[in-house]
Design a protein around this motif. Structure first.
Motif, PDB file in Angstrom:
ATOM      1  N   ALA A 107      -5.106   6.254  -5.541  1.00  0.00           N
ATOM      2  CA  ALA A 107      -4.238   7.424  -5.772  1.00  0.00           C
ATOM      3  C   ALA A 107      -3.340   7.691  -4.554  1.00  0.00           C
ATOM      4  O   ALA A 107      -3.631   7.244  -3.441  1.00  0.00           O
ATOM      5  N   THR A 108      -2.262   8.425  -4.813  1.00  0.00           N
ATOM      6  CA  THR A 108      -1.374   8.837  -3.713  1.00  0.00           C
ATOM      7  C   THR A 108      -1.714  10.273  -3.307  1.00  0.00           C
ATOM      8  O   THR A 108      -1.780  11.152  -4.171  1.00  0.00           O
ATOM      9  N   VAL A 109      -1.926  10.482  -2.034  1.00  0.00           N
ATOM     10  CA  VAL A 109      -2.349  11.800  -1.540  1.00  0.00           C
ATOM     11  C   VAL A 109      -1.246  12.393  -0.654  1.00  0.00           C
ATOM     12  O   VAL A 109      -0.866  11.795   0.360  1.00  0.00           O
ATOM     13  N   ILE A 110      -0.757  13.544  -1.076  1.00  0.00           N
ATOM     14  CA  ILE A 110       0.260  14.259  -0.291  1.00  0.00           C
ATOM     15  C   ILE A 110      -0.401  15.509   0.274  1.00  0.00           C
ATOM     16  O   ILE A 110      -0.813  16.403  -0.474  1.00  0.00           O
ATOM     17  N   ASP A 111      -0.498  15.570   1.585  1.00  0.00           N
ATOM     18  CA  ASP A 111      -1.220  16.651   2.240  1.00  0.00           C
ATOM     19  C   ASP A 111      -0.232  17.656   2.839  1.00  0.00           C
ATOM     20  O   ASP A 111       0.422  17.381   3.855  1.00  0.00           O
ATOM     21  N   HIS A 125       8.151   6.295  -2.812  1.00  0.00           N
ATOM     22  CA  HIS A 125       6.986   5.406  -2.824  1.00  0.00           C
ATOM     23  C   HIS A 125       6.787   4.740  -4.183  1.00  0.00           C
ATOM     24  O   HIS A 125       6.487   3.550  -4.268  1.00  0.00           O
ATOM     25  N   HIS A 126       6.953   5.533  -5.261  1.00  0.00           N
ATOM     26  CA  HIS A 126       6.589   5.029  -6.598  1.00  0.00           C
ATOM     27  C   HIS A 126       7.784   4.592  -7.437  1.00  0.00           C
ATOM     28  O   HIS A 126       7.588   3.949  -8.468  1.00  0.00           O
ATOM     29  N   GLY A 127       8.984   5.008  -7.060  1.00  0.00           N
ATOM     30  CA  GLY A 127      10.095   4.838  -8.006  1.00  0.00           C
ATOM     31  C   GLY A 127       9.911   5.902  -9.079  1.00  0.00           C
ATOM     32  O   GLY A 127      10.008   7.082  -8.786  1.00  0.00           O
ATOM     33  N   SER A 128       9.549   5.501 -10.299  1.00  0.00           N
ATOM     34  CA  SER A 128       9.343   6.487 -11.362  1.00  0.00           C
ATOM     35  C   SER A 128       7.938   7.094 -11.290  1.00  0.00           C
ATOM     36  O   SER A 128       6.964   6.395 -11.006  1.00  0.00           O
ATOM     37  N   LEU A 129       7.863   8.410 -11.564  1.00  0.00           N
ATOM     38  CA  LEU A 129       6.557   9.086 -11.601  1.00  0.00           C
ATOM     39  C   LEU A 129       6.114   9.314 -13.045  1.00  0.00           C
ATOM     40  O   LEU A 129       5.051   9.895 -13.302  1.00  0.00           O
ATOM     41  N   SER A 130       6.920   8.859 -13.975  1.00  0.00           N
ATOM     42  CA  SER A 130       6.720   9.142 -15.397  1.00  0.00           C
ATOM     43  C   SER A 130       5.327   8.737 -15.888  1.00  0.00           C
ATOM     44  O   SER A 130       4.879   7.615 -15.665  1.00  0.00           O
TER      45      SER A 130
END
Ligand code: NAD
Length: 296
Positions: free
Chosen positions: A225-229, A153-158
């Motif tokens: 924000a990105t939410v991972i449930d 989804h984001h590519g880099s999470l850095s």
């Protein structure tokens, strides 16, 4: 803003396709068929469903599946002997002992008797240590699936602020290690965290692994924000059985930029990552290049 839905079911299908491609190449070019052995002790109905599903998907991607069903009274000595046999079997590249084990069996002892190179669940203490020190390891399947979806989804999470709610050994802690490995600023929240809403509101990424139905409301979520449930909770609503996550999907989806649904989010990724780990273990065991995009 309506959140983008991260479709774990579709993503898991692409992971399985990649795994199947690698399996086909291993067969064609090296005459090797990856094999996954699953050991089930007792007759826990949920475990039986998981084991069946794992076996079916293993065969579907072209790998060999070996199921060892032992009765609930199996002694520790006998179970250790089964694991030892699988450790020494060159046809078996991945070993999974389905948890929970019946109470008379020491789970830590059993898990730590698996050859770490075949520990496709990533629960062996050596793999935990390797992950914690940023070395090549077998990574627990559920957090690996979450990481894959976040990277996609984001590519880099850095540099992102990530909050993991839950500190279990199978989800919360390895999830936090993986996010740290991808250069997030990581907070692990848990049942004793002071002012959890405030902690969660700071997060660009929220991973909820608590086991409490719909515990996280939308007003805890930072806009975008990105939410991972990760949660899988069975509840009864309006006289019907329903599967819900650890976040309140409707209100969180209003504020999040992206969100995984339950069902159809993290769940399908877990078995897909088990298959990915098995093909990775097989490549490592044979000194071959690891498949790209299937490891942490
Ligand atoms: P666990 O019970 O081992 O751990 C739960 C964690 O949540 C604990 O660390 C605890 O400190 C924390 N917690 C409990 N109450 C809290 C509260 N009020 N506030 C903040 N933190 C709190 O659970 P687990 O094995 O990590 O699983 C978590 C959830 O994920 C469960 O719903 C489980 O079914 C689900 N799960 C899903 C998958 C999958 O494949 N999708 C895999 C594993 C677990």
């Amino acid at each position: 803003m309506a959140a983008q839905i991260i479709d774990g079911k579709a993503f898991a299908a692409t992971v399985r396709e990649k795994v199947a491609g690698h399996v086909a190449r291993l067969k064609e070019e090296h005459n090797i068929t990856p094999g996954l052995a699953v050991v089930l002790v007792g007759e826990d109905p949920a475990s039986q469903v998981y084991v069946r599903s794992k076996g079916k998907q293993t065969v579907e991607v072209g790998m060999n599946s070996y199921e060892h069903k032992l009765d609930a009274e199996t002694s520790e000595e006998d179970l250790l002997a089964v694991v030892e046999k699988l450790n020494n079997d060159p046809e078996v590249h991945g070993i999974l002992v389905q948890l929970p084990l019946p109470g008379h069996l020491n789970e830590d002892l059993i898990i730590n008797s698996i050859d770490p190179a075949k520990d496709v669940d990533g629960f062996h203490i050596s793999n935990v240590g390797l992950l914690g020190t940023g070395q090549k390891s077998m990574v627990p399947c559920t957090p690996l699936g979450c990481l894959m979806m976040l990277r996609d989804h984001h590519g880099s999470l850095s540099g992102m602020d990530a909050v993991v709610i839950g500190r279990s050994n199978i989800v919360g802690k390895p999830m936090a290690q993986l996010l740290l490995g991808d250069s997030c600023t990581v907070t692990i929240a848990h049942s004793r965290t002071k002012d959890l809403p405030d902690v969660v509101r700071r997060a660009d990424i929220v991973v909820a692994a608590v086991g409490r139905p719909e515990m996280v409301p939308g007003d805890w979520i930072k806009e975008g924000a990105t939410v991972i449930d990760v949660g899988i909770n069975r509840i009864e609503r309006d006289g019907k059985n329903k599967l819900v996550g650890d976040v309140d999907y409707a209100s969180c989806a209003e504020r999040a930029g992206a969100i995984t649904p339950v069902p159809g989010g993290v769940g399908p990724m877990t078995i897909a990552c088990l298959l990915a780990n098995t093909v990775t273990a097989c490549c490592r065991a044979n000194g071959l290049a690891e498949p790209e995009g299937l490891t942490a």
